[in-house]
Design an enzyme around this catalytic site. Structure first.
Site, PDB file in Angstrom:
ATOM      1  N   PHE B 117       0.513  -7.814   7.199  1.00 43.98           N
ATOM      2  CA  PHE B 117       0.589  -6.516   6.536  1.00 43.98           C
ATOM      3  C   PHE B 117      -0.685  -6.324   5.723  1.00 43.98           C
ATOM      4  O   PHE B 117      -1.385  -7.289   5.403  1.00 43.98           O
ATOM      5  CB  PHE B 117       1.821  -6.470   5.605  1.00 43.98           C
ATOM      6  N   GLN B 230       1.959   5.764  -5.356  1.00 38.86           N
ATOM      7  CA  GLN B 230       1.388   5.328  -4.082  1.00 38.86           C
ATOM      8  C   GLN B 230       1.487   6.399  -3.001  1.00 38.86           C
ATOM      9  O   GLN B 230       2.537   7.014  -2.830  1.00 38.86           O
ATOM     10  CB  GLN B 230       2.097   4.075  -3.588  1.00 38.86           C
ATOM     11  N   HIS B 232       1.222   6.797   1.005  1.00 40.27           N
ATOM     12  CA  HIS B 232       1.237   5.984   2.224  1.00 40.27           C
ATOM     13  C   HIS B 232       0.293   6.628   3.228  1.00 40.27           C
ATOM     14  O   HIS B 232       0.314   7.842   3.403  1.00 40.27           O
ATOM     15  CB  HIS B 232       2.649   5.906   2.789  1.00 40.27           C
ATOM     16  N   LEU B 242       8.237   8.450   7.211  1.00 38.36           N
ATOM     17  CA  LEU B 242       7.364   7.280   7.184  1.00 38.36           C
ATOM     18  C   LEU B 242       7.145   6.693   8.579  1.00 38.36           C
ATOM     19  O   LEU B 242       8.090   6.513   9.340  1.00 38.36           O
ATOM     20  CB  LEU B 242       8.007   6.208   6.291  1.00 38.36           C
ATOM     21  N   GLU B 245       3.784   0.713   8.115  1.00 35.11           N
ATOM     22  CA  GLU B 245       2.530  -0.034   8.145  1.00 35.11           C
ATOM     23  C   GLU B 245       2.563  -1.109   9.234  1.00 35.11           C
ATOM     24  O   GLU B 245       1.521  -1.562   9.711  1.00 35.11           O
ATOM     25  CB  GLU B 245       2.346  -0.690   6.773  1.00 35.11           C
ATOM     26  N   ARG B 276      -3.036   0.074   1.042  1.00 37.06           N
ATOM     27  CA  ARG B 276      -2.642   1.463   1.282  1.00 37.06           C
ATOM     28  C   ARG B 276      -3.477   2.489   0.530  1.00 37.06           C
ATOM     29  O   ARG B 276      -3.726   3.575   1.054  1.00 37.06           O
ATOM     30  CB  ARG B 276      -1.182   1.630   0.872  1.00 37.06           C
ATOM     31  N   HIS B 344       4.568   8.068  -1.425  1.00 33.14           N
ATOM     32  CA  HIS B 344       5.461   7.096  -0.812  1.00 33.14           C
ATOM     33  C   HIS B 344       6.228   6.242  -1.810  1.00 33.14           C
ATOM     34  O   HIS B 344       7.394   5.950  -1.618  1.00 33.14           O
ATOM     35  CB  HIS B 344       4.647   6.193   0.107  1.00 33.14           C
ATOM     36  N   ARG B 379       0.860  -1.030  -4.835  1.00 34.34           N
ATOM     37  CA  ARG B 379       1.770  -2.012  -4.278  1.00 34.34           C
ATOM     38  C   ARG B 379       1.387  -2.373  -2.851  1.00 34.34           C
ATOM     39  O   ARG B 379       1.053  -1.503  -2.062  1.00 34.34           O
ATOM     40  CB  ARG B 379       3.196  -1.447  -4.277  1.00 34.34           C
TER      41      ARG B 379
END
Lengths: 249, 567
Positions: B117, B230, B232, B242, B245, B276, B344, B379
């Site tokens: 990730f 955040q 995304h 969404l 990721e 991100r 997000h 994050r």
């Protein structure tokens, strides 16, 4: 250029606290752009036209199961149904069948959750926990793939012809959930736990009309689970007759 | 009067984990606005991080490396002691969830599968195809059913009752009956989720209004780091659903209209697997500079999975494929996915320490509504599910300790007077002026997306602050259509809206004052990080006049000295 077409939404209205007002349909005319979903349109109707309209929604992305309803005669999630996909400028919305209506499109889900809880929908183990993960092969994991996809939206429950005449039938979703654990290589539930579904209210009640499979928005096949559970029960019974099972607990 | 030892608000991962941990010993009640399995945790797709070292490419992974990646990803705003606790605990909670039945995807050797990730040096993200939130939430709901946890489903909190920094319970609202019900509680835990819907373009569920944070703030609880929001990088255009990721983790490319893998221009080493905040800004620049595509639903760039091949897409990303087909008519096996960045995750929230305690005795917060802070300014993917379960679990220990050592009894009288106040408030909404709640929400969320979004600058935020102040005025005239109290979702929206206004206000004011760029907070007029002046948390409290009062507090640094964040 975004073009909007005018649609008529005929929405079922009823309030259990006002039983003297008979269930009826109310029509709303609204312009909808291509790509908009039934749920987004319902939200616009509530916001802009009629704040008294009740329906459930949460994720708006077909994963939470809140907005199952009957759309032009077919059960589906309002959030994943495109208004333009019906090829008709009238969309009829009704609440899920087989559950009591609280208000408009909101039904009382209590019996559905009761049946879910009744099948012990959780991993049962007797062995001590290992320090790390309980190993599970890829094939063992794949065995439960389909059942794991269930989002508990009750679409299958609404579609089930057995439930329309036998309200205390356990129902397709609960069987799919139960089989998810029976097939899980980590689960150690004693087979006598299945005695509770070994009757007409249980797996023998299904008349395999396949409506639950048609209604499922997640391609789960509850009938496969029902057939699978029947086989497990028959094997268990045979073993019991021949005294080759030691089903403790 | 209803009473519980422990009252948990929110039936998502954090709330259920706490309930499961406390229900054997205490009388626990869980209040949830929706049935627990409809909570937003269900929508998490990608995975949960833990340094299990299961991957052949990650045998030397450790929780300390996880902690370092998290702290670096946070742009050094995370409290390092809290991050260390989370990353150490990660391994235990992932095994615990597995033992409770969570169906993780597996490696061929039967161990829990892990994938790469963004922002992580190792393939550390445990997952179950692209339904990780769904399987985790179901597992915890199943556990709660097994233990007979008392759930008040479709109940909503109107107000938190505090007095002299002690919490006495809540005033709740039963959506089905329309009753306003005071609930006494020796301890109250908020696990109410994030504030995504304060923004117009958000990947969040419709229920993620952030009202829990607003309720706590109005009751005098400080809230922290609200300006860190955040975005995304990859949400579907139009619906903003969404697109995990994990698509990039599995090897997906980002492509502009010149058919260029443009991440090479911004982060050549990490490419699509940069964190991100960086990927979101890169995409936004491509769009702003005219290298995006046009569509009636908005400007976008392409997320291309085609080269992964059908078998991999069907096995690892089946949910994504269905979303694309259902919501935009695109099959990612055959065509690229049109995406745009949008709101997000809420890094900010109720100010808690690493034991989930707030400065109000008996009041706790965990999950996305809380700011511990483990995510700091940005994050990393796979750390939010982790945060919910770890701090849901740790809240149990703190609440247990409090109940063992504290004999103070919650005061019924305080609840009765608060209930009357709430009844008046609702009466006013039913018989108020001419403003419709949805109109106010649209204007608020548009202001936030336009002026306090991915890129920010002084003039824009000033505009947002002025708009918010006008919108707060308009809220006084808000009116709902139906006078029925039960099953009145417009009324629920209007009640939540009042708290959303406060949440938006604290985001904007925090962003206005923070004259630097750090993580997700990017100021065009102060485009570098400034550790000399700004290595600190923003804390907002409600003042006597109802306006936010801002103060700052130091970031906890343990083993990782701040350095430039390079990928």
């Amino acid at each position: 250029m975004i073009t909007a077409n005018e649609y008529t939404f005929k929405i079922f209205r009823y309030d259990m606290k006002e039983p003297e007002v008979r269930p009826h349909f109310r029509s709303y005319r609204i312009k909808v752009i291509s790509g908009l979903t039934v749920l987004m349109t319902l939200l616009r109707i509530r916001d802009e036209i009629d704040g008294s309209l009740s329906f459930r929604s949460s994720c708006r992305s077909a994963v939470c199961g809140s907005c199952a309803m009957v759309i032009n005669g077919k059960i589906d999630l309002a959030c994943r149904s495109q208004v333009a996909s019906f090829g008709d400028n009238t969309i009829v919305l009704e609440p899920l069948p087989n559950l009591e209506i609280i208000k408009d499109l909101v039904v009382d889900m209590t019996p559905f959750w009761d049946m879910y809880e009744k099948v012990k929908p959780y991993l049962i183990r007797k062995s001590p926990e290992p320090e790390k993960e309980i190993h599970q092969g890829e094939d063992e994991r794949k065995r439960i793939d389909q059942n794991v996809n269930c989002i508990l939206c009750a679409s299958c429950y609404g579609a089930c012809p057995v439930l329309s005449r036998t309200p205390d039938y356990i129902g397709p979703a609960a069987f799919a959930k139960l089989e998810r654990f029976v097939l899980d290589s980590r689960d150690e539930r004693p087979l006598h736990f299945l005695e509770g579904i070994n009757n007409e209210k249980g797996v023998w009640g299904c008349d395999t009309m396949l409506r639950c499979i048609d209604a499922c928005p997640k391609d789960v096949r509850p009938i496969d689970s029902i057939v699978g559970l029947r086989k497990t029960l028959l094997k268990y019974k045979a073993k019991k007759i021949f005294g080759i099972t030691k089903d403790e607990d | 009067m209803l009473a519980h030892d422990v009252l948990i608000i929110g039936g998502g991962l954090a709330g259920l984990r706490a309930a499961v941990g406390l229900c054997d010993k205490y009388d626990v009640g869980v209040l949830s606005k929706v049935h627990p399995v409809r909570s937003h945790s269900i929508a998490a797709q990608g995975g949960i991080n833990a340094a299990l070292a299961n991957s052949p490419d990650g045998r030397d992974d450790t929780w300390k490396k996880h902690a370092f990646d998290t702290i670096k990803g946070s742009d050094y705003l995370a409290d390092q002691s809290a991050v260390e606790i989370m990353c150490r605990e990660a391994i235990k909670v992932v095994y615990e969830m597995e033992h409770w039945g969570c169906p993780f995807s597996r490696f061929p050797d039967g161990s829990i599968a892990q994938r790469p990730f963004g922002g992580a040096d190792y393939p550390r993200t445990c997952y179950s195809a692209d339904l990780t939130g769904h399987v985790l939430l179901n597992t915890l709901n199943e556990r709660a059913v097994a233990k007979g946890v008392r759930v008040y489903s479709e109940w909503f909190v109107l107000a938190l009752v505090t007095d002299n920094d002690v919490c006495h319970g809540v005033i709740a609202f039963d959506l089905k009956s329309g009753e306003i019900v005071p609930i006494l509680a020796k301890t109250t835990l908020f696990a109410t989720g994030g504030y995504g819907r304060v923004y117009l373009h958000s990947t969040n569920a419709l229920i993620n209004t952030g009202s829990g944070i607003g309720i706590a703030y109005k009751a005098g609880v400080p809230i922290k780091d609200m300006e860190f929001v955040q975005f995304h990088p990859t949400a579907l255009i139009g619906t903003n659903i969404l697109i995990t990721e994990a698509c990039r983790g599995e090897g997906g490319y980002l492509i502009n209209k010149d058919d260029e893998r443009f991440m090479a221009r911004y982060v050549p080493n990490a490419m699509e697997l940069a964190p991100r905040d960086i990927v979101s800004r890169s995409i936004q620049i491509e769009i702003d500079e005219g290298r995006g595509f046009e569509h009636p639903l908005g400007k976008y760039i392409n997320l291309d999975l085609r080269h992964l091949g059908a078998p991999k897409i069907l096995e690892k990303l089946p949910g994504i494929r269905n979303i694309c087909i259902d919501f935009i008519g695109v099959d990612p096996i055959l065509e690229p996915i049109p995406i745009m960045p949008c709101q997000h995750y809420s890094m900010g929230g109720i100010d808690t320490n690493e034991k989930c305690e707030t400065n109000v005795s008996g009041f706790y917060a965990a999950g996305e509504c809380a700011c511990v802070s483990v995510h700091g300014a940005n994050r990393l993917g796979g750390n939010s599910l982790l945060d919910t379960i770890v701090f849901g679990k740790l809240a149990c220990l703190a609440i247990d300790e409090h109940l063992r050592n504290n004999s103070a009894k919650p005061d019924e009288k305080l609840l009765i007077s608060k209930k009357e106040e709430m009844e008046k408030k609702i009466y006013k909404l039913m018989y108020g002026g001419n403003e419709k709640p949805y109109r106010i929400l649209v204007d608020l969320s548009k202001t936030m997306s336009d002026c306090v979004g991915i890129f920010r600058e002084k003039a824009g935020i000033e505009q947002a602050l002025m708009d918010i102040s006008k919108i707060k005025e308009r809220f006084r005239d808000v009116h709902v259509n139906s006078p029925k109290l039960y099953m009145n979702y417009e009324l629920l929206n209007a009640i939540e809206l009042e708290y959303m206004l406060e949440v938006a206000h604290t985001i904007a004011i925090g962003a206005y004052l923070r004259e630097e760029s750090r993580g997700a907070h990017f100021r065009k007029d102060f485009n570098t990080r400034n550790d000399t002046d700004w290595l600190k948390h923003t804390v907002a409290r409600i003042g006597k006049d109802g306006e936010p009062v801002i103060s700052y507090k130091d970031v906890v640094i343990t083993n990782y000295q701040p350095m430039e964040r390079k990928y």
